[in-house]
Design an enzyme around this catalytic site. Structure first.
Site, short mmCIF file in Angstrom:
data_model
loop_
_atom_site.label_atom_id
_atom_site.label_comp_id
_atom_site.label_asym_id
_atom_site.label_seq_id
_atom_site.Cartn_x
_atom_site.Cartn_y
_atom_site.Cartn_z
N HIS A 62 0.84 -1.17 -0.01
CA HIS A 62 0.08 0.08 0.12
C HIS A 62 0.86 1.22 0.09
CE1 HIS A 62 -2.58 3.04 1.30
NE2 HIS A 62 -3.72 2.31 0.93
N GLU A 84 -4.01 1.68 -7.39
CA GLU A 84 -4.36 2.83 -6.41
C GLU A 84 -3.56 4.17 -6.86
OE1 GLU A 84 -6.65 1.64 -2.74
OE2 GLU A 84 -4.58 1.70 -2.31
P1 PGA Z 1 -9.38 6.28 0.31
O1 PGA Z 1 -8.27 5.39 0.49
O2 PGA Z 1 -10.51 5.41 -0.26
O3 PGA Z 1 -9.67 6.66 1.41
O4 PGA Z 1 -9.02 7.26 -0.73
C1 PGA Z 1 -7.87 4.07 -0.30
C2 PGA Z 1 -6.59 3.44 -0.11
O5 PGA Z 1 -5.67 4.06 0.50
O6 PGA Z 1 -6.74 2.27 -0.08
#
Ligand code: PGA
Length: 250
Positions: free
Chosen positions: A94, A164
């Site tokens: 992440h 992401e």
């Molecule tokens: P968010 O986070 O939906 O608050 O933007 C997503 C993540 O970091 O997995």
């Protein structure tokens, strides 16, 4: 319909176990009819309490792991120590963990260790910023290739990958990503997986400021295999709206 996922990454929320149990219990009720696979990744300190709550529709996951079951890893948890709490998934790579020191090399070690523990890695990739030269493709390719180096085709096929883009995550997001931007990267990730690892069947999820408003478009126009939801996943109402919108998408 192929398996679709909604993964809640609670990050460091909520503040105490009582609230965590209350949120989890609400989610469990709200999502009881959902066709999707629902995975909740709470702060690890709440996992013992949440694992006691009987549910057939939510599976627990960790947000990160050390690279061995036990050892000199102050302040960390490992999938090995969490196994007795019925966790089945672990987020790895992440962007917030990478920002805290998880290099590509360490992410690769973690992927190998998680697989060895018979837990499913949820591997996150994503560029810091979008540029006109499209160098973000090379960045994502490098993240994928280094994280999956030496991993067998069969093991890669058992994983989940989440795209992401860092610029679209959290309260500091520069702007929302569009479903089309996601789809373009999804096709690219599939190409890298096919050409470099001979793999063609990995679920590819979108994550980054997913809300009830944009969830459906990522699942339809974006052809996402699921959503990795941060902030909205700690709010049962928001998560329920996301789920009800996506439950009819193919
Ligand atoms: P968010 O986070 O939906 O608050 O933007 C997503 C993540 O970091 O997995």
């Amino acid at each position: 319909m192929s398996q679709k996922y909604i993964i809640g990454n609670w990050k460091l929320n909520p503040k105490n176990e009582k609230e965590a149990v209350a949120i989890f219990t609400k989610i469990k009720k709200d999502l009881s009819l959902l066709k999707y696979k629902v995975i909740i990744c709470p702060p690890s300190i709440f996992i013992p309490a949440l694992s006691k709550i009987k549910t057939t529709n939510i599976t627990l996951g960790l947000q990160n792991t050390a690279i061995e079951d036990t050892g000199a890893y102050t302040g960390q948890v490992s999938v090995g120590t969490a196994l007795s709490y019925k966790i089945k998934y672990c987020i790895v790579g992440h962007s917030e963990s990478r920002a805290n020191g998880d290099t590509d090399e360490r992410v690769a070690k973690k992927v190998g260790y998680i697989l060895k523990s018979k837990i499913t890695p949820i591997l996150c990739v994503g560029e810091r910023e979008r540029d006109e030269a499209h160098t973000y493709f090379a960045f994502i390719e490098n993240q994928l290739k280094s994280a999956l180096l030496g991993i067998s085709k069969k093991n890669i096929e058992s994983m989940i990958i989440a795209y992401e883009p860092i610029w679209a995550i959290g309260r500091d997001a520069v702007r929302d990503a569009t479903p089309e931007e996601f789809y373009e990267v999804k096709i690219f990730i599939k190409k890298v997986l096919k050409e470099s690892f001979g793999v063609s069947v990995v679920p590819i999820l979108y994550g980054g400021s997913v809300t009830a408003k944009n969830a459906e478009s990522f699942m339809t126009a974006g052809h996402a295999d699921g959503l990795l939801v941060g902030r909205a996943s700690v709010d049962p109402k928001s998560l329920q709206s996301i789920s009800s919108i996506t439950k009819n998408t193919k």
